[in-house]
Design a protein around this motif. Structure first.
Motif, PDB file in Angstrom:
ATOM      1  N   ASN A 437     -22.995  12.231  17.863  1.00  0.00           N
ATOM      2  CA  ASN A 437     -23.787  11.610  16.815  1.00  0.00           C
ATOM      3  C   ASN A 437     -23.690  10.083  16.920  1.00  0.00           C
ATOM      4  O   ASN A 437     -22.596   9.500  16.898  1.00  0.00           O
ATOM      5  N   VAL A 465     -27.544  13.394  18.864  1.00  0.00           N
ATOM      6  CA  VAL A 465     -28.387  13.042  17.718  1.00  0.00           C
ATOM      7  C   VAL A 465     -28.542  11.527  17.712  1.00  0.00           C
ATOM      8  O   VAL A 465     -27.542  10.799  17.587  1.00  0.00           O
ATOM      9  N   ASP A 468     -30.755   7.110  13.222  1.00  0.00           N
ATOM     10  CA  ASP A 468     -31.900   7.172  12.319  1.00  0.00           C
ATOM     11  C   ASP A 468     -31.570   6.298  11.109  1.00  0.00           C
ATOM     12  O   ASP A 468     -30.534   6.493  10.456  1.00  0.00           O
ATOM     13  N   LEU A 482     -37.675  12.033   8.592  1.00  0.00           N
ATOM     14  CA  LEU A 482     -36.827  11.598   9.696  1.00  0.00           C
ATOM     15  C   LEU A 482     -37.682  11.210  10.894  1.00  0.00           C
ATOM     16  O   LEU A 482     -38.853  11.622  11.024  1.00  0.00           O
ATOM     17  N   THR A 486     -35.100  12.433  15.836  1.00  0.00           N
ATOM     18  CA  THR A 486     -34.001  13.005  15.054  1.00  0.00           C
ATOM     19  C   THR A 486     -34.300  14.452  14.665  1.00  0.00           C
ATOM     20  O   THR A 486     -33.425  15.321  14.763  1.00  0.00           O
TER      21      THR A 486
END
Length: 506
Positions: A437, A465, A468, A482, A486
């Motif tokens: 992430n 990921v 964002d 989003l 994402t």
């Protein structure tokens, strides 16, 4: 009757009567359809046959019996099938139109040979008895006819292949060129039976006559609009990829509820965010129910990441009413649901509560959730050695490990896999999904290729990921708002999770 004078009785091929006082049959023969009897009478001097112009010598008499022509044998009559033998289905293969044999046209069979011989002997005996009464007087007369043998109304056919013989009055025989196939319902195998769910649209409808749905994609939709909805080339590449990913997520899961804990050994790496994204992607594509449980022993923030009603309910309330739950409406009064239909069970947020969420509390919540949900995600909180972790790992069907994009965060995530392998969860570690992430903008300082290669050697899958800004703000997450990258990463994570669960169930 014809009288004939024979010069030499001994030369007669038909024989001579032995005694003049009696009249016997010298010979009987059947020629074709005529029965002939010849009788020889001796001549006497004092007989008055001369008065009638009969010459001296023996008298020969020919008996002609006409109308003994025997009828031809009837054609074989096939056995008529029993009606109860043709039950369910009759298959006729290219029948030929042919008149059935009428009942009255069936000829009588030829009389038995013994019966014909007996009738001939009776006719000859009656004639000879009359000739003996007259002694020698034989008047010229027409040839006598033997009595006609009675014709039987009902005859039987010769037996063939030990089958019963049908009478002349039997039902008309079926056509011999028809192929009959019959099966009883009980004789049909289970493999030949089809259920109603096999009558699908793909099977019954002609795809060339079914209107295609409106295409998705820039050029495809533009061409469809400019052509007046007549030219439909199908979805664009991105639309096809998105639908294929949705199908992977929506694949059915057989059996009971599946438990998926999301864990890490370090706080601040995005564990709660990944739990929310994974739950939203699953709930948005699937038809069954999905719930995310905040099992953080301390104050958790999972409920703050989704849109929810401010009713103040938490896992503590579910533990309190666990014995009184009678249906899903009791659960829906405690959980919060966002736009994707993801249900979230918040942790206890009251700072005055001194008792933390325990192992037994989690098992009570898991027992209730398993009755009403197909997928149960668990945000385990920081660390892996707290009291809730034991129950979480015991019930786990699939594990998701979250790592940040820094050296220390990546090392702690790798140590989490080592801890699982050393404490009896080696198989769960090998089947785990590692999520990298990125919580900060810009290009990460670590080499993503090397990081992905390391975790790919220890876990089943690795998903990244991207950053964002909506997630980085720390507020409520709206899945539809989003970034496309994402949402795609969250959906790819959900698809890998479902495929892993299906593979274990196979």
């Amino acid at each position: 009757m014809t009288a004939k004078n024979n010069a030499d009785p001994e030369d007669s091929p038909l024989g001579v009567l032995d005694d003049a006082a009696s009249v016997d049959t010298a010979g009987i023969g059947i020629l074709g359809g005529t029965a002939q009897v010849r009788v020889t009478l001796p001549a006497e001097e004092d007989d008055d046959l001369a008065d009638d112009g009969v010459v001296d010598g023996e008298v020969g008499i020919d008996l002609i019996v006409d109308d003994l022509t025997l009828p031809a044998a009837p054609k074989p009559v096939l056995d008529a099938p029993r009606l109860d033998e043709v039950i369910d289905a009759v298959v006729v293969e290219e029948p030929v139109v042919e008149d059935s044999v009428p009942e009255d046209s069936v000829p009588a069979a030829e009389p038995a040979a013994d019966l014909v011989a007996e009738e001939e002997e009776e006719a000859a005996a009656r004639f000879l008895a009359k000739a003996g009464a007259d002694r020698a007087e034989v008047p010229a007369a027409k040839p006598a006819r033997a009595p006609q043998a009675p014709v039987q109304k009902e005859t039987t056919m010769p037996e063939a292949d030990d089958k019963p013989v049908a009478s002349a009055h039997a039902r008309p025989a079926p056509r011999t060129d028809v192929t009959l196939t019959a099966k009883r319902l009980g004789e049909l195998g289970e493999s030949a039976r089809e259920s109603a769910d096999l009558l699908t649209s793909d099977r019954l409808l002609d795809p060339h006559r079914v209107a295609k749905p409106e295409p998705e994609g820039g050029w495809s939709h533009l061409l469809y609009t400019l052509s007046g909805r007549r030219l439909n080339i199908g979805d664009g590449r991105r639309a096809r990829e998105r639908k294929e990913l949705t199908a992977r997520i929506a694949a059915p899961l057989a059996g009971g509820a599946r438990f998926v804990p999301v864990l890490s050994r370090k706080g601040g790496v995005g564990k709660t965010t990944v739990t929310a994204l994974l739950g939203m992607a699953l709930a948005d594509a699937r038809e069954d129910r999905v719930i995310a449980v905040d099992a953080n022993p301390d104050r958790g923030t999972l409920a703050d990441r989704v849109q929810r009603a401010q009713h103040g309910k938490s896992v503590r309330d579910l533990v309190r009413i666990r014995d009184d739950v009678r249906g899903f409406h009791d659960i829906s009064a405690i959980v919060a649901r966002d736009a994707t239909r993801l249900d979230v069970l918040a942790s206890d947020a009251d700072p005055r509560v001194a008792e933390a969420f325990s192992d037994d509390d989690y098992r009570d919540v898991a027992d209730v959730a398993a009755h009403y949900y197909s997928l149960v995600l668990t945000d385990t909180g920081t660390g892996i050695v707290h009291s809730v972790m034991s129950a979480t790992l015991d019930l786990a069907d699939q594990i998701v490990i979250v790592s940040g994009l820094s050296v220390d965060e990546a090392r702690l995530a790798s140590e989490t896999l080592t801890w699982l392998e050393s404490n009896g969860y080696a198989q769960q570690a090998r089947d785990a999904i590692v999520v990298l992430n990125q919580s900060t903008p810009g290009t990460p300082l670590v080499r993503l290729g090397e990081l992905q290669a390391h975790f790919a050697s220890r876990a089943r899958s690795v998903v990244r990921v991207p950053y964002d800004p909506q997630i980085a703000a720390g507020g409520t997450i709206v899945f539809a708002n989003l970034l496309p990258e994402t949402r795609k990463a969250a959906r790819e994570l959900a698809a890998l999770l479902v495929e892993g669960l299906r593979a274990k169930a196979a």
